[in-house]
Design a protein around this motif. Structure first.
Motif, PDB file in Angstrom:
ATOM      1  N   PRO A  78       9.514  82.775  80.394  1.00  0.00           N
ATOM      2  CA  PRO A  78       9.471  82.755  81.856  1.00  0.00           C
ATOM      3  C   PRO A  78      10.715  83.408  82.464  1.00  0.00           C
ATOM      4  O   PRO A  78      11.828  83.198  81.989  1.00  0.00           O
ATOM      5  N   GLN A 100       7.896  84.710  87.076  1.00  0.00           N
ATOM      6  CA  GLN A 100       7.137  83.487  87.372  1.00  0.00           C
ATOM      7  C   GLN A 100       7.529  82.916  88.730  1.00  0.00           C
ATOM      8  O   GLN A 100       6.766  82.210  89.356  1.00  0.00           O
ATOM      9  N   ASP A 101       8.768  83.188  89.143  1.00  0.00           N
ATOM     10  CA  ASP A 101       9.256  82.623  90.401  1.00  0.00           C
ATOM     11  C   ASP A 101      10.341  83.527  90.948  1.00  0.00           C
ATOM     12  O   ASP A 101      10.740  84.500  90.305  1.00  0.00           O
ATOM     13  N   LEU A 119       9.052  75.288  85.320  1.00  0.00           N
ATOM     14  CA  LEU A 119       8.794  76.071  84.109  1.00  0.00           C
ATOM     15  C   LEU A 119       9.107  75.311  82.828  1.00  0.00           C
ATOM     16  O   LEU A 119       8.821  75.781  81.741  1.00  0.00           O
TER      17      LEU A 119
END
Length: 120
Positions: A78, A100-101, A119
């Motif tokens: 991630p 992912q973010d 995560l």
């Protein structure tokens, strides 16, 4: 066992601040100042989450995430994009390349911790 986080940022002051914050919460920290070193580190060590600065010389975070996503063995790690660019389209651009973010600078520690815990 807390996660091992790789901080990738070309500014040592940002690394220093993030490292202090995350270590105080029990995370193991690795850091590097270039995207290429980050990719090599991912291949050599078990890293649970990457905090990737998006604006770096030589190879930026966008290119680095694309390489990570297309490299077997590290393509599942991630990545949280960390950037001073805080427009809505910047967030989408980060997610589109495979982050992912997204966290904008200056980093809000509470927001960062929420992103990391999602995560974990």
């Amino acid at each position: 066992m807390k996660k091992k986080i790789l901080i990738v940022d070309d500014d040592p002051r940002n690394i220093f601040a993030l490292k202090l914050t995350l270590k105080s919460r029990g995370y193991q920290i690795e850091s590097c100042i270039s995207a290429q070193v980050a990719i090599n580190t991912l291949k050599e060590q078990e890293i649970d989450i990457v905090l990737m600065d998006m604006m770096m010389p030589e190879m930026d975070g966008y290119e680095a995430i694309k390489i990570i996503r297309s490299t077997p063995g590290i393509n599942e790690v991630p990545v949280i994009a960390v950037t001073a660019q805080a427009m809505p389209e910047d967030r989408q651009k980060c997610l589109d390349v495979g982050a992912q973010d997204y966290i904008s600078k200056p980093v809000d520690v509470d927001m960062l911790m929420i992103a990391i815990e999602k995560l974990s």
